[in-house]
Design a protein around this motif. Structure first.
Motif, PDB file in Angstrom:
ATOM      1  N   LEU A  32       0.777  -1.341   0.265  1.00  0.00           N
ATOM      2  CA  LEU A  32      -0.325  -0.424   0.321  1.00  0.00           C
ATOM      3  C   LEU A  32       0.637   0.948  -0.044  1.00  0.00           C
ATOM      4  CD1 LEU A  32      -2.896  -0.811   2.537  1.00  0.00           C
ATOM      5  CD2 LEU A  32      -2.885  -0.305  -0.146  1.00  0.00           C
ATOM      6  N   ARG A  33       1.860   1.426   0.886  1.00  0.00           N
ATOM      7  CA  ARG A  33       2.335   2.290   0.566  1.00  0.00           C
ATOM      8  C   ARG A  33       3.429   2.832  -0.328  1.00  0.00           C
ATOM      9  NH1 ARG A  33       6.080   0.991   5.098  1.00  0.00           N
ATOM     10  NH2 ARG A  33       4.096   0.927   6.665  1.00  0.00           N
ATOM     11  N   ALA A  34       4.247   1.374  -1.049  1.00  0.00           N
ATOM     12  CA  ALA A  34       4.775   2.011  -2.680  1.00  0.00           C
ATOM     13  C   ALA A  34       3.415   1.955  -3.802  1.00  0.00           C
ATOM     14  CB  ALA A  34       4.953  -0.029  -2.793  1.00  0.00           C
ATOM     15  N   MET A  35       2.558   1.352  -3.304  1.00  0.00           N
ATOM     16  CA  MET A  35       1.461   2.173  -3.890  1.00  0.00           C
ATOM     17  C   MET A  35       0.516   3.914  -4.502  1.00  0.00           C
ATOM     18  SD  MET A  35      -0.460  -1.448  -4.165  1.00  0.00           S
ATOM     19  CE  MET A  35      -2.058  -0.939  -4.876  1.00  0.00           C
ATOM     20  N   ARG A  36       0.905   4.163  -2.627  1.00  0.00           N
ATOM     21  CA  ARG A  36       1.016   5.587  -2.439  1.00  0.00           C
ATOM     22  C   ARG A  36       1.077   6.732  -3.516  1.00  0.00           C
ATOM     23  NH1 ARG A  36       1.382   6.708   3.125  1.00  0.00           N
ATOM     24  NH2 ARG A  36       0.086   4.706   3.392  1.00  0.00           N
TER      25      ARG A  36
END
Lengths: 215, 403
Positions: free
Chosen positions: B16-20
């Motif tokens: 999720l962090r990478a996708m944000r």
């Protein structure tokens, strides 16, 4: 008629974005909370600056990747600004208060989407991931499959389990944020975990990622 | 959460962090503040709208309840249901009751020999003035109903109930029997408002200043006395009364009058000769004969009999009652208010505290008002209010004094 339309637009419509809210400097935290209650724009801007990351994080972890996330973050802060005159805590309690509003907003959205799906007889489908950012294909697939399972849990169980699993929120804090007692949240989480494990077992890719369900 | 689930959660968190995507903060701040302002304005407008609608609803409710909408209650008189007229005299026959039906469902029966008048009609009730006799009332219970029965100096206030009122102006005795509901009675010998509940009887003797409240069995009440109270004036002061009592000449028409056969009674008197009957009858018989003549459709003859009564029995109670009756006849039937004022004035001079004084003063005030003699009407109204603050004419008196 034109004047009335302009006035109505000003009152009910989406306002024009304009002006710059510079970083505010408050002498102490109590003054900041007072300014927030008094609906001062600089205090509202400061509130957003301090807490928008945490609010976005909670919303994202409960809902999964969502194109509406920026709007939802704003919605949480608009609600907070509206309720600020009634806020009676200190600055330390602001984050918990905002998280509570965020969870409430997320829960409302999940329920609304479920009603829409039922109303239009739409099949439950895994969420699309439209903003991959820096994520790899494997990461995107893991998130998509995990939130497909969360989507199949009852709303309260989904919210509680995502907060526990993904957000790693302590049990007491989950209970307070969801507005229920500790024993109720324990029961909810127990049921949610059982359902989640059953559904993971049916998905070979997730079963591998979670190490085959080893304790 | 087991270790496998923790491992999966860690993968999801990192993903999720990478996708944000990175988003600028300042535009978001501006939008939040503007949206907050718009929401506040919207809430303010809605709050004012809600307040306005609440106020409008309250004003509309007040207008419906108290406003000049709706018509006054109407009523009919007798079994033929003739349309009743406000403030007009109603006398029941000597043998049969006269029913009054009001448009709100209230029914009032004037039992035989009773005299009354509907003094005023309103949107929520009426004020009925019982001059003498017995009435039975069944008032429909309604919110904010405003019914009252005046009996001499007494007023019976009603919300919704069934009750009987007896009033004898000669002996100044009042009796109120309540079958169901509750009434409040005000007047002399009573302290404040006297409540009379269901199955209670209030008896008041004004002269003795004595009032008693006793249990009352509604099923035990027998028919009201057929003998009429109105035409029986006190005879103790009549000088030659004994000499004329129960004369042979009067007997046939008295019996017919008692049966309510007024025309036959008048024919019987005609056969004997009016002059002879008028010269030989007692004072009470003359007053009854005038009633018979009036009810038989001969008002001129009734007036003549009353004048004879005054000539033959001067300075008696009967003479004063005759003066009052002349006033009532002139007021109600001839519409001659000057004549009426004269006779009410005569009664009040002769019997300033007599049993009919309140009614005479009230009618005198109304006669002056209708004649356009404002000063006299106002002076009489002031006197009326000071003597009879709860009298049947108090509304008219208040109107005249506030002008």
């Amino acid at each position: 008629v034109w004047q009335s339309a302009v006035k109505a637009r000003r009152v009910f419509g989406r306002p024009k974005v304009g002006g710059v809210y510079t970083a505010a400097f408050f002498q102490n935290e109590a003054q900041f909370v007072d300014a927030l209650r008094a609906a001062r724009a600089d205090a509202q801007a400061e509130l957003f600056r301090r807490h928008h990351v945490r609010v976005a994080e909670v919303l994202e972890r409960v809902l999964g990747p969502d194109d509406d996330l920026p709007d939802l973050v704003q919605e949480v802060f608009v609600r907070a600004i509206a309720g600020a005159p009634r806020f009676r805590g200190t600055t330390e309690a602001l984050e918990a208060w905002l998280v509570k509003i965020a969870i409430h907003t997320a829960r409302g959205l999940i329920r609304k989407r479920r009603v829409w799906r039922r109303f239009f007889s739409m099949a439950e489908s895994p969420p699309d991931v439209a903003s991959p950012g820096m994520a790899t294909h494997e990461q995107i697939e893991a998130v998509r499959r995990t939130y497909a399972i969360f989507d199949r849990l009852p709303t309260n169980e989904r919210v509680a389990l995502t907060l526990e699993m993904i957000d790693e929120m302590p049990l007491l804090e989950i209970a307070e944020s969801c507005g229920v007692s500790r024993s109720t949240i324990k029961r909810t989480l127990h049921r949610a975990r059982q359902r989640f494990r059953t559904l993971v077992e049916l998905d070979p890719a997730l079963r591998d990622l979670s190490g085959g369900g080893a304790p | 959460v087991n270790s496998g689930e923790s491992q999966l959660a860690k993968i999801v968190r990192e993903s999720l962090r990478a996708m944000r995507p990175e988003r600028p903060v300042e535009p978001a701040i501006r939008e939040v503040i503007e949206r907050g302002r718009a929401a506040r304005s919207r809430r303010r407008v809605l709050a004012w709208g809600a307040k306005g609608m609440t106020f409008a609803a309250a004003a509309a409710a007040a207008l419906v309840l108290y406003g000049p909408f709706g018509s006054k209650i109407q009523f009919t008189v007798g079994p033929e249901e003739d349309l009743g007229i406000e403030n007009s005299f109603i006398g029941s026959e000597l043998t049969a009751a006269t029913p009054l039906h009001f448009s709100d469902g209230t029914a009032i029966d004037l039992l035989p020999g009773t005299r009354a008048r509907v003094a005023s009609l309103g949107r929520r009730g009426a004020n009925l003035n019982l001059e003498t006799g017995h009435l039975h009332a069944d008032v429909v219970h309604k919110r904010m109903a405003d019914w009252s029965i005046g009996a001499g100096p007494y007023t019976v206030r009603v919300i919704g109930t069934e009750f009987d009122v007896f009033w004898n102006p000669d002996s100044e005795e009042l009796e109120v029997d309540v079958r169901r509901g509750l009434v409040k009675v005000t007047g002399p010998a009573l302290t404040d408002d006297q409540s009379v509940a269901a199955r209670q009887r209030l008896t008041v003797a004004a002269r003795e200043r004595n009032a008693t409240l006793s249990p009352f069995d509604p099923d035990a009440r027998v028919e009201a006395p057929a003998e009429p109270a109105p035409a029986e004036p006190a005879e103790h002061a009549e000088p030659n009364a004994s000499a004329h009592e129960s004369s042979e000449l009067a007997s046939p028409w008295v019996a017919l009058a008692k049966r309510g056969e007024y025309q036959k009674a008048l024919d019987a008197v005609q056969r004997t000769g009016f002059d002879a009957v008028m010269q030989s009858s007692s004072a009470s018989e003359l007053l009854r004969l005038s009633d018979v003549a009036r009810m038989g459709g001969q008002p001129a003859r009734a007036a003549e009999i009353l004048h004879v009564t005054r000539r033959r029995f001067p300075r008696t109670d009967a003479a004063s009652v005759a003066a009052y009756t002349l006033g009532v006849t002139a007021f109600d039937q001839a519409g001659s208010y000057a004549e009426a004022a004269k006779w009410f004035g005569v009664y009040l001079r002769e019997r300033p505290s007599g049993p009919l004084a309140a009614e005479a003063m009230g009618r005198l005030m109304e006669a002056y008002d209708r004649l356009g003699r404002r000063d006299k009407a106002e002076a009489t109204a002031r006197k009326y209010l000071s003597l009879y603050p709860n009298g049947a004419h108090k509304d008219v008196a208040n109107r005249l004094t506030s002008r």
